[in-house]
Structures are given as structure tokens and as C-alpha cells.
Design a protein around this motif. Structure first.
Motif, PDB file in Angstrom:
ATOM      1  N   GLY A  64      17.189 -21.507  -5.039  1.00  0.00           N
ATOM      2  CA  GLY A  64      16.807 -22.202  -3.943  1.00  0.00           C
ATOM      3  C   GLY A  64      17.291 -21.552  -2.457  1.00  0.00           C
ATOM      4  N   ARG A  65      17.846 -20.261  -2.334  1.00  0.00           N
ATOM      5  CA  ARG A  65      18.107 -19.611  -1.272  1.00  0.00           C
ATOM      6  C   ARG A  65      16.991 -19.081  -0.660  1.00  0.00           C
ATOM      7  NH1 ARG A  65      22.238 -22.750  -1.223  1.00  0.00           N
ATOM      8  NH2 ARG A  65      24.013 -22.185  -2.117  1.00  0.00           N
ATOM      9  N   LEU A  66      15.920 -18.652  -1.361  1.00  0.00           N
ATOM     10  CA  LEU A  66      14.621 -18.136  -0.767  1.00  0.00           C
ATOM     11  C   LEU A  66      13.374 -18.849  -1.594  1.00  0.00           C
ATOM     12  CD1 LEU A  66      15.200 -14.211  -1.174  1.00  0.00           C
ATOM     13  CD2 LEU A  66      15.257 -15.611   0.971  1.00  0.00           C
ATOM     14  N   PRO A  67      12.414 -19.118  -0.736  1.00  0.00           N
ATOM     15  CA  PRO A  67      11.276 -19.533  -1.316  1.00  0.00           C
ATOM     16  C   PRO A  67      10.508 -18.637  -2.541  1.00  0.00           C
ATOM     17  CG  PRO A  67      10.730 -18.952   0.698  1.00  0.00           C
ATOM     18  CD  PRO A  67      12.082 -18.610   0.701  1.00  0.00           C
ATOM     19  N   GLY A  68      10.276 -19.218  -3.615  1.00  0.00           N
ATOM     20  CA  GLY A  68       9.712 -18.460  -4.421  1.00  0.00           C
ATOM     21  C   GLY A  68       8.676 -19.213  -5.636  1.00  0.00           C
ATOM     22  N   PRO A  69       8.042 -18.326  -6.323  1.00  0.00           N
ATOM     23  CA  PRO A  69       6.932 -18.953  -7.142  1.00  0.00           C
ATOM     24  C   PRO A  69       7.759 -19.723  -8.498  1.00  0.00           C
ATOM     25  CG  PRO A  69       7.139 -16.460  -7.558  1.00  0.00           C
ATOM     26  CD  PRO A  69       7.737 -16.905  -6.451  1.00  0.00           C
ATOM     27  N   SER A  70       6.882 -20.332  -8.999  1.00  0.00           N
ATOM     28  CA  SER A  70       7.298 -21.128 -10.451  1.00  0.00           C
ATOM     29  C   SER A  70       7.855 -20.276 -11.496  1.00  0.00           C
ATOM     30  CB  SER A  70       6.382 -22.119 -10.787  1.00  0.00           C
ATOM     31  OG  SER A  70       5.242 -21.389 -11.268  1.00  0.00           O
ATOM     32  N   TRP A  71       7.257 -18.983 -11.491  1.00  0.00           N
ATOM     33  CA  TRP A  71       7.836 -17.701 -12.327  1.00  0.00           C
ATOM     34  C   TRP A  71       9.058 -17.095 -12.182  1.00  0.00           C
ATOM     35  CZ3 TRP A  71       6.734 -13.253 -10.138  1.00  0.00           C
ATOM     36  CH2 TRP A  71       5.629 -13.211  -8.961  1.00  0.00           C
ATOM     37  N   SER A  72       9.921 -17.452 -10.786  1.00  0.00           N
ATOM     38  CA  SER A  72      10.847 -16.905 -10.475  1.00  0.00           C
ATOM     39  C   SER A  72      12.010 -16.697 -11.620  1.00  0.00           C
ATOM     40  CB  SER A  72      11.628 -17.542  -9.326  1.00  0.00           C
ATOM     41  OG  SER A  72      10.673 -17.423  -8.219  1.00  0.00           O
ATOM     42  N   PRO A  73      12.342 -17.762 -12.423  1.00  0.00           N
ATOM     43  CA  PRO A  73      13.377 -17.686 -13.512  1.00  0.00           C
ATOM     44  C   PRO A  73      12.894 -16.380 -14.406  1.00  0.00           C
ATOM     45  CG  PRO A  73      12.923 -19.825 -12.983  1.00  0.00           C
ATOM     46  CD  PRO A  73      11.896 -19.014 -12.180  1.00  0.00           C
TER      47      PRO A  73
END
Length: 194
Positions: free
Chosen positions: A90-99
Motif C-alpha cells: 500500500g505504499r504505491l497505488p497499484g492494480p489488483s494483480w500486484s501480488p
């Protein structure tokens, strides 16, 4: 009907209380595995008679070029893993597929780094003839030990929130210094060639 929290389960006399803090001894296994992997690689590299070459790929001028380019690809995927870790935490915005991006970029970085390590150990061994080479040899062994510890910690429950990012950051930092003492040195000395 609810299960008795003190009932025996799978060979253990009692379930641990969910409110108990985990013992620091549970981190001993990953630390010992890390030390064992690093030490084993260092001992093998030191005792093994270097073969001079381990592999070469068509289209490359030398094994040094192959190794340098593979190491560069590994570092680039490690940068993707670092950025995606910031997204996951959560330190940068990212898509749901970040993991998924985080997991797969780490897997690719590791898989690309393995032939580099095999070449270093088999073809060159653990060398100490200059400060750059000594640092590279030490950190190469340390990297695979730290990576092993990180993989074991991924499966552990109730880790302190700082531990996994710390170990991941350590692995990334060490890989970067390994790249600086090998691939970057090669590109600056020999040139950026294939």
C-alpha cells in the motif's frame, strides 16, 4: 459444537494460544538455513577446482557477456518486484494483480540468477584476489542464503510486520551490489556487447 482449543491436534498435545507471541526461536530455522546455504556455497566455491567455463549461449561473444546480461535481466525483474512490493504493502497505488506481479517477478529473477550463480561457482569458484571479487564472492553466497530464509519466512505465521519487507529489501540490496561488482564492472571494462 465448537472445538476445544486445548484438544490434541495432529500429534501436538495442545494448540498454541492465538494471543501468544511467537517465540523468537521460530526464526532460528530460517537463519540457520540461510547460514548453511551461504556456507555450503562458499565452501564448494573455495574447494572446487574452477573449470573456466560452465556454459555459453549462441549469439553471445563470451560467457562473461552471457552472465552479465542474465544478471542484468535478474536485477530488472528484482526492480519490478521491489516496485510491486510497494504496491502490495500500500505504499504505491497499484492494480489488483500486484501480488501476482510481485510473486512472478521474483520467481523469474531467481530463475535467471541461478545459471549466473552456477557459472560463478563452477567456472570461477570463490575468489579473493581483489576487493571487488571478494565482495562479489561473499555477497553471492550470502544472497542465496538470504533468499532461502525469505522463502521459509513467507510460510511462517504471525511474522512481525517489518520482518518480511526487511529481508526482501536485504535480498534486493545484495543482488544489486552483486550486479554492480560483476555485470556493471564487465560492461564498463569490456563494453556493452552481446
Amino acid at each position: 459444537m465448537t472445538a476445544d482449543p486445548n484438544a490434541p491436534t495432529q500429534g501436538f498435545p495442545f494448540r498454541p494460544s492465538p494471543h501468544r507471541r511467537p517465540s523468537p526461536a521460530r526464526y532460528l530455522v530460517p537463519a540457520l538455513v540461510a547460514a548453511g546455504v551461504a556456507l555450503a556455497l562458499g565452501v564448494y566455491g573455495r574447494l572446487h577446482d574452477p573449470a573456466g567455463t560452465a556454459f555459453n549461449l549462441a549469439g553471445f561473444s563470451s560467457t562473461g557477456a552471457v552472465k552479465s546480461w542474465l544478471a542484468t535481466v535478474a536485477v530488472l525483474f528484482a526492480v519490478v518486484q521491489l516496485v510491486s512490493a510497494f504496491m502490495v504493502y500500500g505504499r504505491l497505488p497499484g492494480p489488483s494483480w500486484s501480488p501476482a506481479l510481485h510473486r512472478w517477478s521474483g520467481r523469474v529473477a531467481f530463475l535467471v540468477a541461478v545459471p549466473v550463480a552456477v557459472h560463478c561457482l563452477y567456472a570461477l569458484g570463490y575468489q579473493t584476489y581483489s576487493t571487488r571479487v571478494l565482495v562479489h564472492s561473499l555477497l553471492g553466497c550470502f544472497f542465496f542464503g538470504a533468499f532461502s530464509a525469505k522463502m521459509l519466512l513467507l510460510r511462517a505465521d504471525r511474522l512481525p510486520g517489518w520482518l518480511l519487507p526487511f529481508v526482501g529489501g536485504l535480498v534486493f540490496t545484495v543482488l544489486t551490489v552483486i550486479w554492480l561488482t560483476s555485470a556493471l564492472w564487465f560492461f564498463r571494462t569490456v563494453g556493452v556487447t552481446t
